[in-house]
Design an enzyme around this catalytic site. Sequence first.
Site, PDB file in Angstrom:
ATOM      1  N   ALA A 163      49.732 135.092 -10.976  1.00 52.09           N
ATOM      2  CA  ALA A 163      48.181 134.546 -11.016  1.00 52.09           C
ATOM      3  C   ALA A 163      47.094 133.684  -9.958  1.00 52.09           C
ATOM      4  CB  ALA A 163      47.822 134.336 -11.868  1.00 52.09           C
ATOM      5  N   GLY A 191      52.018 135.852 -13.424  1.00 53.52           N
ATOM      6  CA  GLY A 191      51.682 136.278 -13.833  1.00 53.52           C
ATOM      7  C   GLY A 191      52.549 138.159 -13.585  1.00 53.52           C
ATOM      8  N   GLU A 225      55.261 138.717 -14.941  1.00 61.15           N
ATOM      9  CA  GLU A 225      54.906 139.127 -16.499  1.00 61.15           C
ATOM     10  C   GLU A 225      54.401 140.557 -16.289  1.00 61.15           C
ATOM     11  OE1 GLU A 225      53.641 134.762 -18.305  1.00 61.15           O
ATOM     12  OE2 GLU A 225      52.705 135.434 -16.394  1.00 61.15           O
ATOM     13  N   GLU A 264      55.524 128.989 -12.384  1.00 64.58           N
ATOM     14  CA  GLU A 264      54.440 128.306 -12.788  1.00 64.58           C
ATOM     15  C   GLU A 264      54.706 126.620 -12.760  1.00 64.58           C
ATOM     16  OE1 GLU A 264      55.221 131.481 -13.985  1.00 64.58           O
ATOM     17  OE2 GLU A 264      53.772 132.402 -14.714  1.00 64.58           O
TER      18      GLU A 264
HETATM   19  N1  DAK Z   1      46.676 133.341  -5.960  1.00 61.85           N
HETATM   20  C1  DAK Z   1      45.980 133.330  -4.772  1.00 61.85           C
HETATM   21  N2  DAK Z   1      46.419 133.234  -3.601  1.00 61.85           N
HETATM   22  C2  DAK Z   1      47.999 134.067  -3.396  1.00 61.85           C
HETATM   23  C3  DAK Z   1      49.327 133.501  -4.812  1.00 61.85           C
HETATM   24  C4  DAK Z   1      48.557 133.421  -6.142  1.00 61.85           C
HETATM   25  N3  DAK Z   1      49.184 133.424  -6.679  1.00 61.85           N
HETATM   26  N4  DAK Z   1      50.081 133.867  -3.582  1.00 61.85           N
HETATM   27  C5  DAK Z   1      49.961 133.939  -2.369  1.00 61.85           C
HETATM   28  N5  DAK Z   1      48.276 134.331  -2.791  1.00 61.85           N
HETATM   29  C6  DAK Z   1      48.003 134.401  -1.099  1.00 61.85           C
HETATM   30  C7  DAK Z   1      48.047 132.739   0.147  1.00 61.85           C
HETATM   31  O1  DAK Z   1      47.194 131.920  -0.471  1.00 61.85           O
HETATM   32  C8  DAK Z   1      48.008 133.089   1.334  1.00 61.85           C
HETATM   33  O2  DAK Z   1      46.310 133.320   1.128  1.00 61.85           O
HETATM   34  P1  DAK Z   1      45.480 132.588   3.433  1.00 61.85           P
HETATM   35  O3  DAK Z   1      46.440 131.843   3.001  1.00 61.85           O
HETATM   36  O4  DAK Z   1      46.036 134.319   4.024  1.00 61.85           O
HETATM   37  O5  DAK Z   1      44.156 133.234   3.148  1.00 61.85           O
HETATM   38  C9  DAK Z   1      48.341 135.259   1.400  1.00 61.85           C
HETATM   39  O6  DAK Z   1      48.497 135.292  -0.064  1.00 61.85           O
HETATM   40  C10 DAK Z   1      49.146 135.301   1.946  1.00 61.85           C
HETATM   41  O7  DAK Z   1      50.297 133.924   1.499  1.00 61.85           O
HETATM   42  P2  DAK Z   1      51.102 132.785   2.058  1.00 61.85           P
HETATM   43  O8  DAK Z   1      50.830 132.895   3.468  1.00 61.85           O
HETATM   44  O9  DAK Z   1      51.828 132.086   1.012  1.00 61.85           O
HETATM   45  O10 DAK Z   1      52.608 134.265   1.989  1.00 61.85           O
HETATM   46  P3  DAK Z   1      54.256 134.056   2.604  1.00 61.85           P
HETATM   47  O11 DAK Z   1      54.983 135.033   2.869  1.00 61.85           O
HETATM   48  O12 DAK Z   1      54.551 132.193   3.178  1.00 61.85           O
HETATM   49  O13 DAK Z   1      54.868 133.452   0.988  1.00 61.85           O
HETATM   50  C11 DAK Z   1      54.713 133.378  -1.623  1.00 61.85           C
HETATM   51  C12 DAK Z   1      54.392 134.218  -0.063  1.00 61.85           C
HETATM   52  C13 DAK Z   1      54.381 134.669  -2.732  1.00 61.85           C
HETATM   53  C14 DAK Z   1      56.331 132.218  -1.320  1.00 61.85           C
HETATM   54  C15 DAK Z   1      53.502 131.961  -1.436  1.00 61.85           C
HETATM   55  O14 DAK Z   1      52.504 132.772  -1.429  1.00 61.85           O
HETATM   56  C16 DAK Z   1      54.116 131.931  -2.577  1.00 61.85           C
HETATM   57  O15 DAK Z   1      54.740 130.670  -3.046  1.00 61.85           O
HETATM   58  N6  DAK Z   1      53.245 132.320  -3.473  1.00 61.85           N
HETATM   59  C17 DAK Z   1      52.529 131.683  -4.927  1.00 61.85           C
HETATM   60  C18 DAK Z   1      53.196 132.376  -5.462  1.00 61.85           C
HETATM   61  C19 DAK Z   1      53.143 131.611  -7.542  1.00 61.85           C
HETATM   62  O16 DAK Z   1      53.498 130.047  -7.960  1.00 61.85           O
HETATM   63  N7  DAK Z   1      52.962 132.596  -7.959  1.00 61.85           N
HETATM   64  C20 DAK Z   1      52.559 132.109  -9.873  1.00 61.85           C
HETATM   65  C21 DAK Z   1      50.959 131.347  -9.802  1.00 61.85           C
HETATM   66  S1  DAK Z   1      51.081 131.079 -11.355  1.00 61.85           S
HETATM   67  C22 DAK Z   1      47.319 130.451 -17.904  1.00 61.85           C
HETATM   68  C23 DAK Z   1      47.087 131.609 -17.685  1.00 61.85           C
HETATM   69  C24 DAK Z   1      48.158 132.190 -16.020  1.00 61.85           C
HETATM   70  C25 DAK Z   1      49.069 131.776 -15.244  1.00 61.85           C
HETATM   71  C26 DAK Z   1      49.509 130.115 -16.244  1.00 61.85           C
HETATM   72  C27 DAK Z   1      48.520 129.599 -16.955  1.00 61.85           C
HETATM   73  N8  DAK Z   1      47.136 129.195 -18.954  1.00 61.85           N
HETATM   74  C28 DAK Z   1      45.805 129.855 -19.200  1.00 61.85           C
HETATM   75  C29 DAK Z   1      47.226 128.521 -19.272  1.00 61.85           C
HETATM   76  C30 DAK Z   1      50.088 132.051 -14.546  1.00 61.85           C
HETATM   77  C31 DAK Z   1      49.786 131.344 -13.996  1.00 61.85           C
HETATM   78  C32 DAK Z   1      50.560 132.075 -12.402  1.00 61.85           C
HETATM   79  O17 DAK Z   1      51.114 133.824 -12.228  1.00 61.85           O
END
Ligand code: DAK
Length: 260
Positions: free
Chosen positions: A66, A111, A114, A134
């Site tokens: 997400a 997400g 998921e 998360e």
């Molecule tokens: N959201 C927004 N932007 C993201 C992103 C994400 N999930 N993942 C990556 N990006 C963006 C980065 O911010 C970066 O943007 P700029 O800085 O270039 O503007 C660009 O994509 C490239 O990412 P990186 O520079 O970080 O690339 P790397 O190769 O160094 O790293 C990575 C790749 C996938 C390991 C890293 O980007 C990362 O850790 N990303 C986050 C992964 C993550 O935590 N995903 C889970 C998201 S949380 C809920 C509703 C929904 C949810 C939970 C609760 N409720 C309402 C209760 C769901 C939650 C999730 O899915």
Amino acid sequence: MSYENILLEREGAVAVITVNRPKALNALNADTLKELDRAFDELGADKSLSAVIITGAGEKAFVAGADIAFMKDLNPVEARNFALLGQAVLNKIENLPQPVIAAVNGFALGGGCELAMACDIRLASENARFGQPEVNLGVPPGFAGTQRLPRLVGKGRAKELLYTGDMISADEAYRIGLVNKVYPAAELLPAAKALAEKIGSKGPVAIRLTKSAVNQGLEMDAARGMAYEAEVFGLSFATEDQKEGMGAFLEKRKAEFKGK
Ligand code: DAK
């Protein structure tokens, strides 16, 4: 219909949806989820379609989760609504009449994992990475990861992934049953299309009834699931496809299914 955050292409009886926000690693914001919702409404109603493939734009990510930038300042009501929107879209995918294949071509996190789990079958590229990170962000999963992951890989493995936020490789995802097969990156989409076409060559009504029996049956105890299976088996004998499929076998020819 036009879309800004996804691409929707048709190749014969197969549709390919590509989540298309590569600069954010295809992260899902509300607009993207709403577009997916519309696209799956359109595809689900299309009787000429035999399967859908979903993948991510670029070479790095399927969907990295997400959209964290979108979520960061949500208030509790908005966050709840966002979770409900994501869950509704994923439920729509899970219950689409046609099979949906996830072609996971890179990060499938939060997400994104998921989303892949809501699909019927997951194929992955060798560089795919899966995880539910998360807890690193101080939130639990919100798009049904706590429900679908244990159903796919078992409670113990699911809890380890959910509690640690660890990422696992495509090979490890294959080992624990989270993905069906792993391919070199260049072979992933062709393999997904070949699988979609193979499914498309079978009796369309039988595929729909089978999907329904598996999905509905998993929500019931075994006895009710078997009773449901008997119902859909009986129902299939009202179709032209059943007459054609069994007739073709006995006449030693290839069946020509019409989906009726
Ligand atoms: N959201 C927004 N932007 C993201 C992103 C994400 N999930 N993942 C990556 N990006 C963006 C980065 O911010 C970066 O943007 P700029 O800085 O270039 O503007 C660009 O994509 C490239 O990412 P990186 O520079 O970080 O690339 P790397 O190769 O160094 O790293 C990575 C790749 C996938 C390991 C890293 O980007 C990362 O850790 N990303 C986050 C992964 C993550 O935590 N995903 C889970 C998201 S949380 C809920 C509703 C929904 C949810 C939970 C609760 N409720 C309402 C209760 C769901 C939650 C999730 O899915």
